[in-house]
Design a protein around this motif. Structure first.
Motif: not given
Length: 210
Positions: A119-128, A141-154
């Motif tokens: 579902s997350r991938k579909f959301w960003y694919d549609t956005l792009e 995609y820019i981050y300040k602090d990487a904590e929590g970004l593991s859910k976007f892996e792949g």
């Protein structure tokens, strides 16, 4: 001498304790987006509409409302483009807008819920896809602090904010969930603070692509 030292230490401890107690009991003051003090109930009423966000004020006991959208202009778009190209190792088109999705770090907003990977991938694919149709570009995609970004892996390729440049230019505070900014070829920009929909990004991209 020992008694004097003990007495002095006791007085210092007492003063610090009283000061801390007063600080803890100091009431919170609330301000609107124009920095005018308002009551707590009015503050909460405005905040509940989701038209504005609350941010820290000038003191730890101050809470302030801020508009969710800001328009402005940066003085050196070519420099920003060069910094982003160095960081992302990709070439950007100087005649196209730059779309940046910004992750400030883990917070209650972006770490709650249990969205499935597909579902997350579909959301960003549609956005792009939408951004590509409007301006033939991809968001960065820019981050300040990487904590929590593991859910976007792949799913997404995030890049560290180079020298805090994006935060300094566009995101003064930690806005919940994440934010985005779209910069035109002339340096005009639209930034949006806090959780957003795809439509907001598409509309801003369309305006900055004129």
């Amino acid at each position: 001498m020992i008694k004097k030292n003990l007495l002095l230490s006791f007085i210092i401890i007492l003063l610090v304790s009283c000061s801390s107690s007063k600080e803890g009991k100091r009431r919170t003051r609330y301000f609107d987006e124009n920095n005018i003090e308002i009551g707590k109930s009015k503050f909460n009423q405005i905040r509940a509409t989701s038209l504005l966000l609350d941010i820290p004020g000038d003191s730890v006991h101050h809470k302030k409302l801020t508009l969710r959208e800001k328009r402005g202009q940066i003085s050196d778009r070519p420099l920003l483009q060069s910094i982003l190209e160095d960081q992302t190792k990709q070439k950007l088109d100087s005649l196209k807008p730059i779309v940046i999705l910004y992750y400030p770090g883990k917070d209650l907003c972006n770490s709650s819920g249990s969205v499935e990977v597909l579902s997350r991938k579909f959301w960003y694919d549609t956005l792009e896809d939408g951004i590509n149709q409007i301006a033939q570009i991809k968001p960065i995609y820019i981050y300040k602090d990487a904590e929590g970004l593991s859910k976007f892996e792949g799913i997404l390729n995030w890049h560290k904010d180079p020298g805090g440049t994006i935060e300094r230019l566009f995101f003064q505070y930690h806005y919940p969930c994440g934010s985005f900014v779209v910069i035109s070829k002339n340096g005009d920009y639209i930034s949006y603070f806090g959780e957003f929909t795809k439509d907001y990004v598409w509309n801003a991209t369309n305006q900055m692509n004129q």
